[in-house]
Design a protein around this motif. Sequence first.
Motif, mmCIF file in Angstrom:
data_model
loop_
_atom_site.group_PDB
_atom_site.id
_atom_site.type_symbol
_atom_site.label_atom_id
_atom_site.label_comp_id
_atom_site.label_asym_id
_atom_site.label_seq_id
_atom_site.Cartn_x
_atom_site.Cartn_y
_atom_site.Cartn_z
ATOM 1 N N ASN A 16 0.776 -1.231 0.000
ATOM 2 C CA ASN A 16 0.000 0.000 0.000
ATOM 3 C C ASN A 16 0.813 1.290 0.000
ATOM 4 O O ASN A 16 0.244 2.368 0.123
ATOM 5 C CB ASN A 16 -0.959 0.004 1.198
ATOM 6 C CG ASN A 16 -1.935 -1.149 1.133
ATOM 7 O OD1 ASN A 16 -2.541 -1.386 0.099
ATOM 8 N ND2 ASN A 16 -2.075 -1.882 2.218
ATOM 9 N N SER A 17 2.104 1.196 -0.128
ATOM 10 C CA SER A 17 2.949 2.389 -0.124
ATOM 11 C C SER A 17 3.839 2.403 -1.354
ATOM 12 O O SER A 17 4.171 1.360 -1.904
ATOM 13 C CB SER A 17 3.847 2.408 1.119
ATOM 14 O OG SER A 17 3.091 2.385 2.298
ATOM 15 N N GLN A 18 4.180 3.590 -1.753
ATOM 16 C CA GLN A 18 5.170 3.713 -2.816
ATOM 17 C C GLN A 18 6.523 3.881 -2.140
ATOM 18 O O GLN A 18 6.835 4.930 -1.591
ATOM 19 C CB GLN A 18 4.857 4.897 -3.715
ATOM 20 C CG GLN A 18 3.630 4.670 -4.561
ATOM 21 C CD GLN A 18 3.493 5.721 -5.646
ATOM 22 O OE1 GLN A 18 3.868 6.866 -5.464
ATOM 23 N NE2 GLN A 18 2.953 5.299 -6.768
ATOM 24 N N ALA A 32 12.184 -0.772 0.032
ATOM 25 C CA ALA A 32 11.486 -2.006 -0.340
ATOM 26 C C ALA A 32 12.392 -3.218 -0.114
ATOM 27 O O ALA A 32 11.952 -4.247 0.413
ATOM 28 C CB ALA A 32 11.020 -1.944 -1.787
ATOM 29 N N ASP A 87 10.774 3.580 -2.057
ATOM 30 C CA ASP A 87 11.944 3.568 -2.929
ATOM 31 C C ASP A 87 12.565 2.180 -2.867
ATOM 32 O O ASP A 87 12.268 1.381 -1.985
ATOM 33 C CB ASP A 87 12.946 4.667 -2.544
ATOM 34 C CG ASP A 87 13.559 4.478 -1.161
ATOM 35 O OD1 ASP A 87 14.120 3.390 -0.894
ATOM 36 O OD2 ASP A 87 13.486 5.411 -0.337
#
Length: 78
Positions: free
Chosen positions: A22-24, A30, A26
């Motif tokens: 649910n998050s963008q 990640a 980097d």
Amino acid sequence: MKEKSFETSLKRLEKIVDEMENSQLDIDKAMSLFEEGISLVNQCSKKLDETKKKIEILVEKNGKIRKEEYVEKEGSDE
């Protein structure tokens, strides 16, 4: 480093999955979360394997209770 409890590890793993889905993030964040997640999966798997080996099932037979070792049924996915 002290190993976390199974429940604590599982909750953290759930948070990692949620954050990754649910998050963008980097690529570095990640990858860091992925590495932590793999470590937690390994810890949880090890704990489950250890626990599975210790399971005893109480069986009532002929009015007596006896302990039987847990035997996994073939074809079981669990």
